[in-house]
Design a protein around this motif. Structure first.
Motif, PDB file in Angstrom:
ATOM      1  N   LEU A 273      69.994  50.211  39.770  1.00 32.85           N
ATOM      2  CA  LEU A 273      69.468  49.052  40.498  1.00 32.85           C
ATOM      3  C   LEU A 273      68.075  48.640  40.038  1.00 32.85           C
ATOM      4  O   LEU A 273      67.661  47.498  40.243  1.00 32.85           O
ATOM      5  CB  LEU A 273      69.396  49.374  42.002  1.00 32.85           C
ATOM      6  N   ILE A 274      67.356  49.572  39.429  1.00 31.01           N
ATOM      7  CA  ILE A 274      65.959  49.333  39.082  1.00 31.01           C
ATOM      8  C   ILE A 274      65.747  48.044  38.279  1.00 31.01           C
ATOM      9  O   ILE A 274      64.859  47.244  38.616  1.00 31.01           O
ATOM     10  CB  ILE A 274      65.376  50.548  38.327  1.00 31.01           C
ATOM     11  N   PRO A 275      66.529  47.778  37.214  1.00 34.36           N
ATOM     12  CA  PRO A 275      66.292  46.536  36.460  1.00 34.36           C
ATOM     13  C   PRO A 275      66.396  45.281  37.323  1.00 34.36           C
ATOM     14  O   PRO A 275      65.566  44.378  37.219  1.00 34.36           O
ATOM     15  CB  PRO A 275      67.393  46.554  35.383  1.00 34.36           C
ATOM     16  N   GLY A 276      67.406  45.227  38.202  1.00 33.10           N
ATOM     17  CA  GLY A 276      67.572  44.060  39.070  1.00 33.10           C
ATOM     18  C   GLY A 276      66.435  43.924  40.063  1.00 33.10           C
ATOM     19  O   GLY A 276      65.942  42.818  40.326  1.00 33.10           O
ATOM     20  N   LEU A 277      65.998  45.067  40.609  1.00 32.74           N
ATOM     21  CA  LEU A 277      64.885  45.058  41.556  1.00 32.74           C
ATOM     22  C   LEU A 277      63.587  44.634  40.872  1.00 32.74           C
ATOM     23  O   LEU A 277      62.794  43.863  41.419  1.00 32.74           O
ATOM     24  CB  LEU A 277      64.718  46.443  42.185  1.00 32.74           C
ATOM     25  N   MET A 278      63.373  45.135  39.653  1.00 35.12           N
ATOM     26  CA  MET A 278      62.186  44.750  38.878  1.00 35.12           C
ATOM     27  C   MET A 278      62.175  43.251  38.628  1.00 35.12           C
ATOM     28  O   MET A 278      61.157  42.576  38.789  1.00 35.12           O
ATOM     29  CB  MET A 278      62.169  45.486  37.538  1.00 35.12           C
ATOM     30  N   LYS A 279      63.312  42.751  38.192  1.00 33.48           N
ATOM     31  CA  LYS A 279      63.403  41.326  37.882  1.00 33.48           C
ATOM     32  C   LYS A 279      63.146  40.484  39.127  1.00 33.48           C
ATOM     33  O   LYS A 279      62.431  39.478  39.077  1.00 33.48           O
ATOM     34  CB  LYS A 279      64.791  41.005  37.303  1.00 33.48           C
ATOM     35  N   PHE A 280      63.708  40.905  40.258  1.00 30.19           N
ATOM     36  CA  PHE A 280      63.529  40.162  41.513  1.00 30.19           C
ATOM     37  C   PHE A 280      62.047  40.104  41.890  1.00 30.19           C
ATOM     38  O   PHE A 280      61.483  39.036  42.107  1.00 30.19           O
ATOM     39  CB  PHE A 280      64.342  40.826  42.628  1.00 30.19           C
ATOM     40  N   PHE A 281      61.415  41.261  41.966  1.00 28.16           N
ATOM     41  CA  PHE A 281      60.011  41.287  42.386  1.00 28.16           C
ATOM     42  C   PHE A 281      59.094  40.664  41.334  1.00 28.16           C
ATOM     43  O   PHE A 281      58.066  40.075  41.673  1.00 28.16           O
ATOM     44  CB  PHE A 281      59.573  42.724  42.705  1.00 28.16           C
ATOM     45  N   GLY A 282      59.465  40.780  40.068  1.00 26.93           N
ATOM     46  CA  GLY A 282      58.665  40.159  39.018  1.00 26.93           C
ATOM     47  C   GLY A 282      58.631  38.655  39.145  1.00 26.93           C
ATOM     48  O   GLY A 282      57.575  38.018  38.997  1.00 26.93           O
ATOM     49  N   SER A 288      52.774  34.737  43.553  1.00 30.71           N
ATOM     50  CA  SER A 288      51.805  35.238  44.536  1.00 30.71           C
ATOM     51  C   SER A 288      51.566  36.711  44.278  1.00 30.71           C
ATOM     52  O   SER A 288      51.928  37.568  45.095  1.00 30.71           O
ATOM     53  CB  SER A 288      52.343  35.022  45.955  1.00 30.71           C
ATOM     54  N   PRO A 289      50.962  37.054  43.111  1.00 30.56           N
ATOM     55  CA  PRO A 289      50.827  38.464  42.723  1.00 30.56           C
ATOM     56  C   PRO A 289      49.994  39.300  43.686  1.00 30.56           C
ATOM     57  O   PRO A 289      50.388  40.422  44.031  1.00 30.56           O
ATOM     58  CB  PRO A 289      50.173  38.396  41.336  1.00 30.56           C
ATOM     59  N   ASN A 290      48.864  38.783  44.134  1.00 27.35           N
ATOM     60  CA  ASN A 290      48.006  39.584  45.005  1.00 27.35           C
ATOM     61  C   ASN A 290      48.701  39.941  46.312  1.00 27.35           C
ATOM     62  O   ASN A 290      48.618  41.081  46.801  1.00 27.35           O
ATOM     63  CB  ASN A 290      46.705  38.827  45.303  1.00 27.35           C
ATOM     64  N   TYR A 333      44.525  39.057  36.604  1.00 28.55           N
ATOM     65  CA  TYR A 333      43.493  39.718  37.417  1.00 28.55           C
ATOM     66  C   TYR A 333      44.117  40.703  38.401  1.00 28.55           C
ATOM     67  O   TYR A 333      43.550  41.770  38.673  1.00 28.55           O
ATOM     68  CB  TYR A 333      42.652  38.690  38.162  1.00 28.55           C
ATOM     69  N   ALA A 334      45.294  40.354  38.920  1.00 31.84           N
ATOM     70  CA  ALA A 334      45.944  41.226  39.902  1.00 31.84           C
ATOM     71  C   ALA A 334      46.332  42.564  39.281  1.00 31.84           C
ATOM     72  O   ALA A 334      46.097  43.621  39.882  1.00 31.84           O
ATOM     73  CB  ALA A 334      47.179  40.535  40.484  1.00 31.84           C
ATOM     74  N   VAL A 335      46.904  42.551  38.071  1.00 32.97           N
ATOM     75  CA  VAL A 335      47.292  43.825  37.446  1.00 32.97           C
ATOM     76  C   VAL A 335      46.062  44.609  36.993  1.00 32.97           C
ATOM     77  O   VAL A 335      46.063  45.842  37.000  1.00 32.97           O
ATOM     78  CB  VAL A 335      48.269  43.618  36.266  1.00 32.97           C
ATOM     79  N   GLN A 336      44.993  43.895  36.606  1.00 33.55           N
ATOM     80  CA  GLN A 336      43.780  44.595  36.195  1.00 33.55           C
ATOM     81  C   GLN A 336      43.137  45.320  37.370  1.00 33.55           C
ATOM     82  O   GLN A 336      42.514  46.375  37.202  1.00 33.55           O
ATOM     83  CB  GLN A 336      42.781  43.617  35.571  1.00 33.55           C
ATOM     84  N   ASN A 337      43.301  44.774  38.572  1.00 33.95           N
ATOM     85  CA  ASN A 337      42.716  45.386  39.770  1.00 33.95           C
ATOM     86  C   ASN A 337      43.408  46.680  40.179  1.00 33.95           C
ATOM     87  O   ASN A 337      43.000  47.332  41.137  1.00 33.95           O
ATOM     88  CB  ASN A 337      42.753  44.397  40.943  1.00 33.95           C
ATOM     89  N   LEU A 338      44.465  47.042  39.441  1.00 33.06           N
ATOM     90  CA  LEU A 338      45.214  48.257  39.781  1.00 33.06           C
ATOM     91  C   LEU A 338      44.598  49.504  39.154  1.00 33.06           C
ATOM     92  O   LEU A 338      45.190  50.581  39.210  1.00 33.06           O
ATOM     93  CB  LEU A 338      46.675  48.112  39.339  1.00 33.06           C
TER      94      LEU A 338
END
Length: 505
Positions: A273-282, A288-290, A333-338
């Motif tokens: 399921l991981i690929p489908g879940l990744m694609k959905f949330f991506g 609205s990344p933040n 910026y959102a991914v850099q803040n991680l």
């Protein structure tokens, strides 16, 4: 001119020989194709096509009927939407049951033209029997025909009145019957429902009230992983709208999906399921990344875990997701803040483009394009410094690695690598890197080593970007060479090369 066509069609059924009828159809098509648009429009108003339609119900062979469908298609394209449909409604309705795919396609194209036309649509919405048959055509085995039928329903559903009619009475029941069919047909119906729902808040409410959306969401709880993946694929379109995402959150869909991610390693099948879940949330996080990162940190953690992991079967989707999220400035910026997650991911990508199988290397390069891409209007010291930092994190000598990949003999690898250079070549730090890198400018200016058209175009764009660099990045002689390259265009052939070719021939 109209008289000639009328005379030929009036005697069409009098021709007993199939070959003679086919020759006449070819003559009609050729002559019709030579008309101006005005002449063709006038001609279609006066033509009686009933004899052509009647031959489609005869015992003629398929080639003969194909010729008739081609003639009808050419004639119909010159007529206003709905003109032929309303004149021959029963005949076109019958064609939806025809054994010939081209006959069904012609019928659906005519209905689709009416569905797209504001003046014809009200009359189409009154033809409930015809529309029920369109819904039933979604069940056909031929995918192209089913998709034509689905497109008609989507067009109708965009209209407020069309949506109301689809979600009431006989048409509502016809759509409900599709959901009792096999999974393939069921998901065709769900695709139409979601397409209608994403049009507006009113469309979403009507789709909710129909019960179809809840039925789709409930399938996330079935044991069949492939079915769950299909549900995710369909729901992505709904989640990309503000109202749709809010609805899915209210229904607990996103929290349910997060739980699936956290439990993915508990069983081998769940990991699928991981690929489908990744694609959905991506897809959702791109807009609205933040908000997504703060609400669902488990998803982001899982994303970076997959990128650092060894499972190549799901690595590609994770790379796509990271690229998709990072394509916007807000996402960068959102991914850099991680914290260290992004620099470590860049280092991993640097390893992938050097050591992994070719398909993953190309996929990683394609996503670097999204990660590094930046509109000129967004250029400022902060974002440029961030992209430079990520680039430097790839490996010890990232520009050397990319330059080497650009010289690979494989078109996809070469093109993907050049695309990375293209997106960074408009950024000042990269222009300075390129100016100092041994042999890179010579490689970019050498027209004789590039045989792929797309690569020539990308190289041209790189050089064009370099000519727009700030003063003193390149010495005057190099800048003149770059400017001449741009002036000559992407496909210029040096005269020396031309002479050599002539001598060889």
């Amino acid at each position: 001119m109209s008289e000639w066509f009328s005379e030929k069609l009036n005697h069409f059924n009098d021709l007993s020989d199939v070959k003679t009828r086919q020759d006449l159809l070819i003559e009609i098509r050729l002559k019709f194709g030579s008309l101006t648009s005005n002449e063709a429009a006038v001609t279609t108003r006066n033509l009686d096509l009933s004899r052509l339609f009647s031959r489609l119900t005869s015992n003629d062979d398929e080639d003969a009927m194909e010729q008739i469908c081609e003639a009808l298609h050419i004639i119909s394209q010159a007529s206003p939407p709905g003109q032929i449909l309303w004149r021959y409604t029963s005949e076109i309705h019958c064609l939806l049951h025809h054994k010939l795919i081209s006959a069904k396609t012609f019928a659906l194209q005519e209905i689709s033209r009416a569905a797209s036309d504001p003046e014809s649509l009200p009359q189409l919405l009154s033809k409930l029997d015809l529309l029920v048959t369109v819904v039933e055509t979604v069940t056909t085995e031929h995918l192209g025909t089913a998709q034509h039928a689905m497109e008609v329903l989507k067009k109708i559903g965009k209209n407020q009145n069309g949506m109301k009619i689809l979600y009431s009475g006989v048409l509502l029941r016809a759509i409900a019957k599709l959901l009792c069919q096999n999974d393939t047909i069921k998901f065709r119906a769900y695709e139409v429902v979601v397409d209608i729902a994403k049009n507006s808040k009113e469309h979403l409410q009507a789709s909710i009230q129909s019960g179809f959306l809840q039925s789709l969401i409930s399938m996330l709880d079935v044991d069949d992983i492939l079915l769950q993946l299909n549900v995710l694929e369909v729901l992505i379109e709904l989640a990309l709208t503000k109202e749709g995402l809010e609805f899915l959150e209210e229904q607990g869909v996103l929290s349910n999906l997060v739980q699936k991610i956290s439990q993915a390693h508990e069983t081998p099948l769940s990991n699928l399921l991981i690929p489908g879940l990744m694609k959905f949330f991506g897809n959702v996080a791109k807009f609205s990344p933040n908000e997504m990162f703060s609400k669902y940190p488990v998803v982001i953690s899982a994303l970076f875990e997959v990128i650092q992991g060894e499972d190549q079967t799901i690595l590609g989707v994770a790379l796509d997701t990271l690229g998709y999220i990072s394509s916007s400035v807000e996402g960068k910026y959102a991914v850099q803040n991680l914290g260290d997650s992004m620099p470590l991911a860049m280092k991993r990508i640097g390893n992938i483009i050097q050591t992994m199988p070719s398909d993953l290397r190309v996929r990683a390069l394609n996503n670097l394009v999204q990660i590094f891409n930046l509109d000129k209007s967004d250029h400022d010291n902060r974002i440029l410094s961030l992209i430079k930092y990520w680039f430097d994190s790839l490996c010890e000598e990232p520009l050397k690695v990319l330059s080497s990949l650009c010289k690979q003999p494989f078109a996809d690898m070469r093109q993907a690598s050049l695309e990375v250079l293209s997106v960074i070549s408009s950024q000042m730090w990269a222009q300075e890197y390129m100016a100092k890198h041994p042999g890179l400018i010579e490689f970019l200016l050498d027209r004789n080593i590039e045989s792929f058209k797309e690569c020539k175009e990308i190289k041209f764009q790189i050089v064009k970007n370099l000519t727009e660099s700030v003063p003193n990045v390149f010495d005057s002689q190099t800048m003149q060479r770059l400017q001449k390259f741009v002036t000559d265009g992407p496909f210029h052939v040096d005269s020396i090369t031309e002479v050599a070719i002539e001598g060889a021939s």
